[in-house]
Design an enzyme around this catalytic site. Structure first.
Site, mmCIF file in Angstrom:
data_model
loop_
_atom_site.group_PDB
_atom_site.id
_atom_site.type_symbol
_atom_site.label_atom_id
_atom_site.label_comp_id
_atom_site.label_asym_id
_atom_site.label_seq_id
_atom_site.Cartn_x
_atom_site.Cartn_y
_atom_site.Cartn_z
ATOM 1 C CG LEU A 101 -34.250 -33.034 30.571
ATOM 2 C CD1 LEU A 101 -34.508 -33.479 32.159
ATOM 3 C CD2 LEU A 101 -34.989 -33.865 29.535
ATOM 4 C CG ASP A 102 -37.879 -28.608 26.373
ATOM 5 O OD1 ASP A 102 -36.866 -28.326 25.875
ATOM 6 O OD2 ASP A 102 -39.076 -29.385 25.969
ATOM 7 C CB VAL A 103 -37.546 -24.066 31.426
ATOM 8 C CG1 VAL A 103 -38.646 -23.648 30.438
ATOM 9 C CG2 VAL A 103 -37.280 -23.250 32.448
ATOM 10 C CE LYS A 187 -42.491 -29.599 26.631
ATOM 11 N NZ LYS A 187 -41.594 -28.735 27.080
#
Ligand code: URA
Length: 231
Positions: A101-103, A187
């Protein structure tokens, strides 16, 4: 598996301690002294250390409720890592994350030491559904339901996304279920329809749903039923 990895995981010794033990001829494989750390073990090999049989390390499966601001890698100059949340539960060299997962993304992370299981979760052939709760900057146009169901071409890609299911729950909030794991996929899908994701949270992967009793940053082992959900 390499002999040094097997011994380290099965006994809790460090790689350095394992190397020393091998050097001192304390390790046998099928009754033959082996000094080479890189020796490749076969399924039924019998490993002994100081004349005690060492059972194969058991694979581990963990679900973690990822907090915002943490990166899914072992080391990062600026952000804390999820390895640091696991309190040595999984050694950094065996930390396999199924679907990073992204930050700034929160929610369900699956972590395992079982490479085959990891492959089933992440391989596009197994088409595991990943369900995200998405909050957007602008209202979500209902036409996105059909657009995402048909597949959408993301910037600098040649092939459209696989059919995805969008359920709009409020003007700026929706569940999106995808079966792929392209780079920043959610996104970029919203960017492709002229909107922006401002919050992203993963609720489930395949049949494994984030345990609501886990506080942000907490983790627990997967149950047998959860492990078997992934086929
Ligand atoms: N899609 C994204 O854009 N980010 C994530 O962290 C996961 C899926």
């Amino acid at each position: 598996m390499r002999l040094d990895k097997y011994l380290a995981h099965a006994t809790g010794m460090s790689r350095k301690e394992v190397k020393r033990a091998l050097h001192k001829s304390l390790v046998t494989v099928n009754d033959v002294v082996i000094k080479n750390s890189a020796h490749k073990l076969k399924e039924d090999d019998n490993v002994n250390f100081e004349e005690q049989s060492i059972a194969a390390p058991k694979p581990r499966y963990i679900m973690l409720n990822k907090p915002e601001g943490y990166v899914c890698s072992n080391d990062d100059g600026t952000h804390p890592t999820i390895a640091g949340l696991l309190h040595d539960e999984v050694r950094p060299d065996e930390l396999n994350i199924a679907g990073r997962l992204d930050v700034d993304t929160t929610g369900l992370l699956l972590i395992t030491t079982d490479g085959q299981w990891l492959h089933k979760v992440t391989s596009p052939n197994h088409k595991q559904e990943k369900r995200y709760l998405v909050e957007t900057a602008d209202p979500i146009d209902p036409s996105a339901i059909d657009t995402f169901a048909e597949g959408i071409l993301l910037e600098s890609e040649k092939h459209p996304t696989k059919p995805a299911v969008l359920e709009i729950i409020e003007s700026h909030m929706a569940y999106l279920t995808i079966t792929e794991g392209r780079y920043h996929q959610v996104k970029r899908m919203f960017a492709a329809i002229g909107n922006k994701v401002i919050e992203l949270h993963r609720e489930s992967i395949g049949g494994i749903v984030l345990d609501k009793s886990l506080e942000v940053g907490e983790y627990r082992p997967l149950t047998t039923a959860e492990i078997e959900q992934v086929q």
